[in-house]
Design a protein around this motif. Structure first.
Motif, PDB file in Angstrom:
ATOM      1  N   ASP A 268       0.814  -1.209   0.000  1.00 25.36           N
ATOM      2  CA  ASP A 268       0.000   0.000   0.000  1.00 25.36           C
ATOM      3  C   ASP A 268       0.853   1.266   0.000  1.00 25.36           C
ATOM      4  O   ASP A 268       0.514   2.280   0.627  1.00 25.36           O
ATOM      5  N   GLY A 269       1.972   1.215  -0.680  1.00 28.40           N
ATOM      6  CA  GLY A 269       2.831   2.387  -0.790  1.00 28.40           C
ATOM      7  C   GLY A 269       3.810   2.580   0.353  1.00 28.40           C
ATOM      8  O   GLY A 269       4.610   3.509   0.350  1.00 28.40           O
ATOM      9  N   TRP A 270       3.760   1.692   1.339  1.00 26.01           N
ATOM     10  CA  TRP A 270       4.641   1.806   2.502  1.00 26.01           C
ATOM     11  C   TRP A 270       5.940   1.034   2.260  1.00 26.01           C
ATOM     12  O   TRP A 270       5.931  -0.048   1.682  1.00 26.01           O
ATOM     13  N   GLN A 271       7.046   1.593   2.743  1.00 30.48           N
ATOM     14  CA  GLN A 271       8.329   0.909   2.753  1.00 30.48           C
ATOM     15  C   GLN A 271       8.891   0.957   4.173  1.00 30.48           C
ATOM     16  O   GLN A 271       8.581   1.864   4.946  1.00 30.48           O
ATOM     17  N   ASP A 333       3.703   9.941   5.022  1.00 32.89           N
ATOM     18  CA  ASP A 333       3.331   9.435   6.347  1.00 32.89           C
ATOM     19  C   ASP A 333       4.511   8.620   6.888  1.00 32.89           C
ATOM     20  O   ASP A 333       5.354   8.155   6.119  1.00 32.89           O
ATOM     21  N   ARG A 467       8.693   2.842   9.242  1.00 30.97           N
ATOM     22  CA  ARG A 467       7.871   2.645   8.063  1.00 30.97           C
ATOM     23  C   ARG A 467       7.515   4.007   7.490  1.00 30.97           C
ATOM     24  O   ARG A 467       7.083   4.911   8.233  1.00 30.97           O
ATOM     25  N   LYS A 469       5.664   6.175   4.068  1.00 32.37           N
ATOM     26  CA  LYS A 469       4.825   6.149   2.866  1.00 32.37           C
ATOM     27  C   LYS A 469       5.252   7.304   2.001  1.00 32.37           C
ATOM     28  O   LYS A 469       5.201   8.470   2.418  1.00 32.37           O
TER      29      LYS A 469
END
Length: 471
Positions: A268-271, A333, A467, A469
């Motif tokens: 969902d776009g998070w790394q 985020d 984490r 985004k």
């Protein structure tokens, strides 16, 4: 109604009549009596029997004697009735204990999780001899002798009888009233005999142990054959327990890392990255000139707010994340994730629910600290001379947020997320960010629990994780 519930209500009725219940206990009792008819009837009967025992009938005897000199006084009828009722009531529990062999009661269970226990773990349960294995939270046992033990997870205790138990591993705090003098606690290599006092004891399966007296007097018999030792208030006897905890790196300072060393796609776009990635690092400092310089090799970093009488025991955690893979990208985020580690250093009973604070270091020149070179005298955004030893220098940091850990919790994760964290990371220009973790909450008494969080050297729990985004 179960015997354990009857015993609990009987005790509550006595404390209620003596006006010794707290407001919270009264509220809980009233709710129970409203909802449960059987409990209400038993409670009323217990109060009635107490009233009969306490009733002063002398005025009635005197009146009857004056009106009818030859009449036989009837006060003895009340006395016999009350005494019989009391004997029946208390006899029920005595007979129950004799019949089923129970010797203690689990009177409180707070945030508890249990493992291989052979005894019931429901609050209020009566306990026979057997084993309780607590892996999370605090549990209070009251032995029929009157002795009370607070088990602090992780801990395994073996209930033997009303005057004896064995601590196989972990930590407990014992409070022994005068009527239970002589209550004893065995460990693998020692026997602690209490003479009406309050003390804490920690022990390991390897035989190492530590005893600390808070009030009164205890006697410690070391099973190695050395002479017994008496300890008074404020004294402690440490047979290798603290040393093994203060130097967890041991002969293998760098266990095989399983921690991810790359940027992970969290969906969902998070790394996500951990302190094991790139130039990431984690360590802690302690306010003592005598501490070792290998904190960066420990499988956790420690955090503590110590009382004023022990300023040398304050600790603060330091972590840094390598942001190079996010360079030139906009961070929409962000979330910090920390994994709680059981430290087993200090007593959880002496620290209430705790608030932790996370700060970001503003001076980027201070980001180049070394894990094993970090000291109380020289650490980023730290002033060793300031009164608030447990906090960083206010002008050199940005508050990023807070999180809570309830009393007795020693596992799980805590997360911090919000605009302040995003803004701090977005303002970075040297591709590394340093965070400081402190505990705002003070301990209630000396030797309170030292909280701990897993580091990248930990081979079983996850390192500090960031984490993000990206837009």
């Amino acid at each position: 109604m179960k015997p354990a519930d009857q015993f609990r209500l009987l005790e509550l009725s006595e404390r209620y009549a003596d006006e010794k219940l707290s407001a919270e206990e009264i509220s809980a009792l009233e709710a129970e009596l409203r909802d449960e008819t059987e409990a209400r009837a038993f409670f009323a009967k217990a109060l009635h029997q107490r009233a009969e025992l306490c009733f002063d009938d002398s005025w009635h005897t005197q009146t009857v004697a004056e009106a009818k000199p030859a009449a036989k006084p009837i006060w003895w009828r009340h006395a016999i009735t009350a005494a019989a009722a009391a004997c029946i009531t208390f006899g029920i529990f005595w007979l129950q204990s004799s019949r089923d062999g129970t010797v203690a009661t689990l009177i409180r269970s707070q945030q508890c999780q249990w493992a291989g226990s052979s005894l019931p773990t429901v609050e209020g349960a009566r306990l026979q001899p057997g084993v309780l294995d607590l892996i999370e939270g605090l549990a209070v046992l009251r032995f029929d002798s009157g002795a009370e033990l607070v088990l602090e997870a992780p801990a395994t205790v073996e209930v033997l009888d009303a005057m004896n138990c064995k601590l196989r591993r972990g930590t407990l705090v014992a409070e022994v009233p005068p009527q239970a003098k002589g209550f004893s606690i065995d460990t693998k290599d020692a026997k602690v005999i209490d003479w009406g006092t309050k003390f804490g004891i920690s022990a390991g399966e390897d035989g190492k142990y530590m005893v600390q007296v808070l009030e009164g007097l205890v006697e410690v018999d070391d099973k190695s054959g050395t002479a017994s030792k008496r300890l008074e208030k404020g004294q402690r006897l440490d047979r290798g327990w603290s040393k093994s905890l203060l130097n967890p790196a041991g002969d293998d300072p760098e266990p095989n890392r399983w921690q991810p060393t790359t940027v992970m796609d969290a969906g969902d776009g998070w790394q996500a990255i951990t302190t094991a990635f790139g130039r990431g690092k984690d360590s802690y400092i302690q306010s003592s000139d005598k501490t070792s310089g290998d904190f960066g090799q420990h499988p956790f970093f420690r955090v503590k707010h110590s009382i004023d009488s022990k300023p040398e025991l304050n600790r603060k955690g330091y972590i840094a994340f390598d942001l190079s893979k996010f360079s030139g990208r906009n961070i929409e985020d962000a979330e910090l994730v920390l994994t709680i580690e059981p430290s087993e250093l200090g007593f959880a009973s002496f620290v209430p629910d705790s608030t932790f604070v996370v700060y970001g270091v503003l001076d980027e020149a201070a980001d180049h600290w070394e894990e094993n070179g970090l000291t109380w005298q020289q650490a980023p955004a730290h002033d060793p001379s300031q009164p608030d030893h447990h906090l960083p220098a206010a002008a050199k940091v940005k508050l990023l947020g807070k999180f809570e850990i309830a009393q007795g919790i020693n596992r799980g994760t805590r997360k911090l997320r919000g605009k302040d964290l995003v803004d701090f990371l977005a303002a970075d220009t040297n591709q590394i960010a340093t965070l400081i973790i402190c505990r705002e909450t003070n301990e209630n008494a000396a030797s309170g629990l030292v909280h701990a969080f897993a580091t990248k050297e930990n081979d079983t729990r996850s390192a500090p994780m960031l984490r993000v985004k990206l837009r």
